[in-house]
Design a protein around this motif. Structure first.
Motif, PDB file in Angstrom:
ATOM      1  N   ILE A 117       2.664   6.584  -0.351  1.00 34.14           N
ATOM      2  CA  ILE A 117       3.614   6.028   0.617  1.00 34.14           C
ATOM      3  C   ILE A 117       3.941   7.075   1.671  1.00 34.14           C
ATOM      4  N   ARG A 118       4.045   6.649   2.902  1.00 39.08           N
ATOM      5  CA  ARG A 118       4.465   7.526   3.985  1.00 39.08           C
ATOM      6  C   ARG A 118       5.475   6.787   4.850  1.00 39.08           C
ATOM      7  N   ASP A 119       6.618   7.416   5.098  1.00 38.20           N
ATOM      8  CA  ASP A 119       7.680   6.836   5.927  1.00 38.20           C
ATOM      9  C   ASP A 119       8.084   5.452   5.429  1.00 38.20           C
ATOM     10  N   GLY A 120       8.124   5.297   4.090  1.00 37.01           N
ATOM     11  CA  GLY A 120       8.561   4.041   3.507  1.00 37.01           C
ATOM     12  C   GLY A 120       7.523   2.949   3.502  1.00 37.01           C
ATOM     13  N   ARG A 121       6.310   3.257   3.928  1.00 37.05           N
ATOM     14  CA  ARG A 121       5.252   2.248   4.003  1.00 37.05           C
ATOM     15  C   ARG A 121       4.110   2.609   3.063  1.00 37.05           C
ATOM     16  N   VAL A 122       3.602   1.621   2.339  1.00 38.62           N
ATOM     17  CA  VAL A 122       2.476   1.828   1.427  1.00 38.62           C
ATOM     18  C   VAL A 122       1.201   2.053   2.235  1.00 38.62           C
TER      19      VAL A 122
END
Length: 401
Positions: A141-146
């Motif tokens: 996950i990066r910045d709340g996104r999968v």
């Protein structure tokens, strides 16, 4: 020679204040005590180095000494990072160590057989770590996104202990110090050498205590391991016997009992107090009277056994234990002890720091049978009930040794 480095230098900030988490109570014992006990029982570990917070080294050393951990050879100050603390521990491991295991003191539920398995694999392969396969779906996950889903069939959660042939671990830490590499565990440092690390399947219950809710889970695991036995109550039994000789006072329970002979011994030979000392020590699994007050030590020559009871009481308080009840019996054909029993109870209860009604003394004969019946000697036996995890009644008490 196999050494273990047990790390207890963390501050445990996520635990919400108080003492460092390694010294917090779990099932009536400090977590560090539980972790070190596993290494004491591990068959493949010879010596242990403990790494403590710099401002608690002396206190930690005293506590470990009071626990009678025979394998612990030194307590050293840790560093800013876990990696620095391991390096400090390595400095205390002698050059003749063949294998070095590293364990987090905040993993108090480790079992001796798991330690032995990791050490055996490290001896064979060079480097080994205990771990469990990941069962949840794992996503990056990066910045709340999968971003994507990882292949969990190749994912393991690693734990400690981690064990290595000594030259490999020393080289890994030396190289990390040279390059400035920082890793979250010791296997990550070894991986930087392109050296293989092998995995020993571990157990899910080898928890790392990082938050208050972990304590409740660990308590539950310990209760499950112990079955239906209350986790904080311990019973100890003590027995002692001394020969009757001329020219000595007869001291029983701290009371000078009029008689034509007394008991032979290095101290005042108070057989009743000695049995109580052994019962209390036995309840706390801390050895016996000879461990703490050896008869070869001139410091204990002629010493009042009430002083020994006082020191055992301080030892219990230092370990956060409370003496709940003591029941003792003197076995002697003569003299008649009934007139002195109340005084014995008061003196011994006072030395132990407990209410008189918590200490019972009885006297009996053997109807003329055996060494007591023929007045060759006097024996005593005692049973003590100790509750672990009580608040120390006298803050700041030191080691009783």
């Amino acid at each position: 020679m196999v050494y273990a480095i047990v790390l207890a230098a963390g501050r445990g900030l996520r635990m919400g204040g108080g003492p460092p988490k390694q010294f917090m109570s779990l099932a009536g014992r400090p977590m560090l005590f539980l972790a070190l006990t596993a290494f004491e029982r591990a068959k493949k570990v010879d010596r242990v180095v403990v790494v403590a917070p710099a401002d608690r080294v002396d206190r930690c050393r005293e506590e470990i000494r009071s626990w009678c951990m025979e394998k612990v050879t030194s307590v050293v100050a840790g560093g800013e990072r876990r990696q620095d603390s391991v390096a400090e521990g390595l400095g205390a491991v002698p050059g003749n160590a063949r294998v070095i295991a590293v364990h987090d003191g905040a993993r108090p539920l480790i079992l001796p057989e798991q330690i032995d398995a990791v050490v055996d694999l490290a001896r064979e392969k060079g480097s080994a770590v205990i771990g469990t396969p990941v069962t949840d779906t794992v996503k990056e996950i990066r910045d709340g996104r999968v971003l994507h889903t990882l292949d969990r069939s190749r994912m393991w959660r690693v734990q400690t202990p981690q064990a290595f042939r000594a030259p490999i671990l020393r080289e890994a830490h030396g190289e990390a110090a040279r390059t400035g590499y920082s890793g979250t565990d010791d296997t990550s440092l070894v991986e930087q050498l392109n050296a293989p690390v092998y995995v020993v399947p571990g157990r899910e219950d080898n928890l790392k205590i990082t938050a208050p809710e972990d304590l409740a889970m660990a308590e539950s695991i310990l209760r499950s391991r112990a079955g239906s036995v209350p986790s904080n109550l311990r019973v100890g039994h003590g027995y002692d016997v001394h020969r009757l000789v001329a020219g000595r006072p007869l001291i029983l329970g701290g009371v000078d009992v009029p008689f034509d002979r007394g008991l032979q011994g290095h101290s005042d030979a108070d057989v009743l107090s000695h049995a109580v000392v052994d019962a209390v020590l036995g309840a706390m699994c801390l050895g016996d009277i000879g461990t703490h007050f050896p008869d070869a030590d001139p410091a204990y020559s002629g010493i009042s056994s009430l002083i020994l009871l006082d020191r055992v009481s301080k030892l219990a308080g230092h370990a956060g234990a409370e003496i709940m009840n003591v029941d003792a019996t003197v076995i002697a054909q003569r003299p008649k002890l009934a007139p002195y029993v109340s005084d014995m109870q008061g003196k011994m209860a006072g030395a132990l720091g407990i209410a008189t009604e918590r200490l019972s003394v009885k006297a009996t004969t053997t109807e003329g049978l055996g060494f007591a019946g023929t007045e060759q000697g006097i024996a005593a036996q005692a049973v003590a009930l100790v509750a672990l995890g009580a608040e120390p009644p006298h803050p700041g008490r030191g080691n009783a040794g």
